[in-house]
Design an enzyme around this catalytic site. Sequence first.
Site, short mmCIF file in Angstrom:
data_model
loop_
_atom_site.label_atom_id
_atom_site.label_comp_id
_atom_site.label_asym_id
_atom_site.label_seq_id
_atom_site.Cartn_x
_atom_site.Cartn_y
_atom_site.Cartn_z
N ASN A 184 0.84 -1.05 -0.04
CA ASN A 184 -0.09 -0.05 -0.12
C ASN A 184 0.89 1.16 0.05
OD1 ASN A 184 -1.86 2.17 0.71
ND2 ASN A 184 -2.28 1.43 2.67
N LYS B 195 0.03 4.12 -0.13
CA LYS B 195 -0.35 5.32 0.34
C LYS B 195 -0.40 6.68 -0.46
CE LYS B 195 0.33 3.33 4.88
NZ LYS B 195 0.06 3.60 6.39
N HIS C 212 -9.29 0.57 5.82
CA HIS C 212 -8.04 0.93 6.40
C HIS C 212 -8.28 1.89 7.62
CE1 HIS C 212 -3.83 2.29 6.74
NE2 HIS C 212 -3.35 1.10 6.37
N GLU D 249 -6.60 4.46 8.54
CA GLU D 249 -6.18 5.80 8.27
C GLU D 249 -7.62 6.39 7.69
OE1 GLU D 249 -2.74 5.16 5.97
OE2 GLU D 249 -1.63 4.90 7.81
N GLU E 153 -4.76 -5.24 11.07
CA GLU E 153 -3.80 -4.15 11.43
C GLU E 153 -4.06 -3.52 12.60
OE1 GLU E 153 -2.01 -3.02 7.25
OE2 GLU E 153 -3.70 -1.94 7.57
N GLY F 233 2.57 2.16 10.67
CA GLY F 233 3.54 3.19 10.62
C GLY F 233 4.28 3.54 11.78
N SER G 272 3.91 -2.39 10.36
CA SER G 272 5.27 -2.28 10.47
C SER G 272 6.12 -3.18 10.14
CB SER G 272 5.63 -1.77 12.08
OG SER G 272 5.35 -0.31 12.24
C1 PEP Z 1 -0.47 -0.04 6.13
O1 PEP Z 1 -0.62 1.09 6.09
O2 PEP Z 1 -1.27 -0.75 5.84
C2 PEP Z 1 0.78 -0.55 7.00
C3 PEP Z 1 0.73 -1.76 7.22
O3 PEP Z 1 1.85 0.43 7.03
P1 PEP Z 1 3.20 0.04 7.75
O4 PEP Z 1 3.74 -1.20 7.15
O5 PEP Z 1 3.98 1.28 7.37
O6 PEP Z 1 3.09 0.07 9.16
#
Ligand code: PEP
Length: 316
Positions: free
Chosen positions: A79, A81, A165, A167, A237, A243, A278
């Site tokens: 992703n 973003k 998601h 966000e 997640e 992040g 992460s």
């Molecule tokens: C995400 O945005 O779905 C995500 C897992 O981000 P990151 O890997 O940067 O934590």
Amino acid sequence: MHKNLRLKIGQGADFIFGNLELVGAFQSKRHKNTEKSGAKARFGCMFKPSWLTLAPALGEVLLLTKASNAKRRQLVVGNWKMNGNLRENASLLAAITKGWQGERGADVVICPPYPYLYQSRECLQHSPILLGAQSVNEQDKGAFTGEVSASMLADLDCKFVIIGHNERRRMQHESDQQVAQKFVAVQKAGLIPIVCVGESLQDREQGKHLETISRQLNAVFAHTGKDVFSNAVLAYEPVWAVGTGKTATPEQAEEVHKFMRAQLGVLADEVRILYGGSVKAHNAQQLFALADIDGALLGGASLDANEFLAICKAAE
Ligand code: PEP
């Protein structure tokens, strides 16, 4: 039509009946390669035959243990973003397509920002890597300025769409109900939803993480039923891990994945459940080794070709 039929027998094993001739409303089980060809496959048995009745008519009966994960091919989703530009995307995609030729045993999907879907589609056209989108509007079309419909994404050869998601839930205030509506819109366009769920740090600290995940999942189940998840992907997640550089421990991740799997009922063993938060090359292997983790949803790590490829290779 000739199909394989997999029936669950109690807790311990699955039976697969090879080349079974079926009449009636039994639809094809998804084959891992159909996603690339764009074939629309729906899962699920519209009727539930008794294996005892069918068994005498079958030439071939294969016994598999449930420990076999073969039916859930690993999946890595990048992703991006709100990152990238034409020049950076071209070089990132060139490096990724060079490093991932598709002979490996995992599926790989890249979800660029909307303006770069067309560019990414061109760059990926001779590659086994699939195209996905980061979001979608739940409406078919109309006066929704700035929004993008699922059929538009299908037009651009997207195969997957991330929905729910954190966000978007937090910043765009997308509700559980909207996520459920997006799920329907995505499947209606012949695409595969990747449904993200996950708890906040506060939920986790108060021991309410399973409650939150159950609420998020049930909002979709209540709207769609569970059968349609045969053509969907789930992603756990934890908000506090996305992040932040903090990853769920294997125990934390496995607890939630097992819980989510149990919520799927009869489809528990069929649906791919990704972990996101992460994930990096150094911790991917440990997560992928867990029984209920079928791959990863990556943010930051998907912007670096070496890191991304290392994770894809860890998934196979
Ligand atoms: C995400 O945005 O779905 C995500 C897992 O981000 P990151 O890997 O940067 O934590």
